[in-house]
Design an enzyme around this catalytic site. Sequence first.
Site, short mmCIF file in Angstrom:
data_model
loop_
_atom_site.label_atom_id
_atom_site.label_comp_id
_atom_site.label_asym_id
_atom_site.label_seq_id
_atom_site.Cartn_x
_atom_site.Cartn_y
_atom_site.Cartn_z
N SER A 106 4.17 -6.96 7.02
CA SER A 106 3.84 -5.56 7.64
C SER A 106 2.69 -5.57 8.55
O SER A 106 1.79 -5.03 8.90
CB SER A 106 3.31 -4.66 6.38
OG SER A 106 2.13 -5.26 5.66
N GLY B 1 0.79 -1.20 0.05
CA GLY B 1 0.03 0.15 -0.06
C GLY B 1 0.91 1.33 -0.09
O GLY B 1 0.79 2.13 -0.76
N TYR C 101 5.74 -8.91 15.11
CA TYR C 101 5.69 -7.75 14.28
C TYR C 101 6.46 -6.74 14.75
O TYR C 101 7.14 -5.99 14.31
CB TYR C 101 4.46 -7.54 13.71
CG TYR C 101 4.33 -6.23 12.83
CD1 TYR C 101 5.19 -6.31 11.64
CD2 TYR C 101 3.65 -5.34 13.07
CE1 TYR C 101 5.09 -5.30 10.70
CE2 TYR C 101 3.49 -4.13 12.43
CZ TYR C 101 4.33 -4.03 11.16
OH TYR C 101 4.28 -2.76 10.50
#
Length: 277
Positions: free
Chosen positions: A75, A13, A139
Amino acid sequence: MRKPILLTGASGGLGRVLARELAARGHALRLTDITPFPDPMPPGCGFERADLEDGVTVARLAEGVSHILHFGGVSTNQPFEDILGPNLRGLYHIYEAARREGARVAFASSNHSMGFHARPEAGGERLDADCQFRPDSFYGLSKAYGELMGRLYWDKHGVENMNYRIGSCFVEPVDRRQLSLWLSHADLVRLVEATIAAPRLGHGVIWACSNNPESYWDQDHRERIGWAPQDNAEVFRAKVGGIVTDHVAAERHQGGAYCQPGYSRATPPPLDAFDLD
Ligand code: 15L
């Protein structure tokens, strides 16, 4: 002649927005991602599909570049084994390539490296750049590791790097939390441009959200690069209304609750979903 810039995560994105907008501003970009680039190729750009775990290819892609904009890797929160390769080993390949080339690194870190600090409305302090990492996931932990890798390569090898602790960088904020964390695409582009143009980076940290009055964050190194965000999540307050996404549940649903509804990595939104005006 300006050297080219390597952009990893170009098919994601934020990568797609940066590819289009930086190319439009005259930067020559080498785009790379593990998935194909979904858009028409912007002028002055080339794309090569690559795995961040392949250090030889990363080194080749970085030959002769001035900057590595590292937006690649996993991500969202995933099992540890899925994060290990792209986000830890891959990050090492990025920094080794930068060291060899004398290139700078801009690293897409995340609010999730800090996600277990209390929010101000829950009695927490507004955080400054030197606050302790409190990752909320494997993450987030990989993002803390990435920032510390930047610290190491600056202290030991003089590799300049700027670490963006990105809040929620989407077209619009979609819940109350994002009224604090939202980073507009336009402010992201301005941030990266300011990083590229800055005479000196050293090792720095930026709380990457727009000019939101309810930001959780305070001091950082933005003055060093002359970045001042211009957008403000408040204009979406009425639209967001009372939508609350629970912090822990949201973290568990990374890649779900915060994504634009109906889209996923496998079916990326059309590029005009990211129009800046
Ligand atoms: C992130 O770091 C993710 O990459 C993004 O998908 C969002 O979940 C964002 O944080 C967020 O916290 O809203």
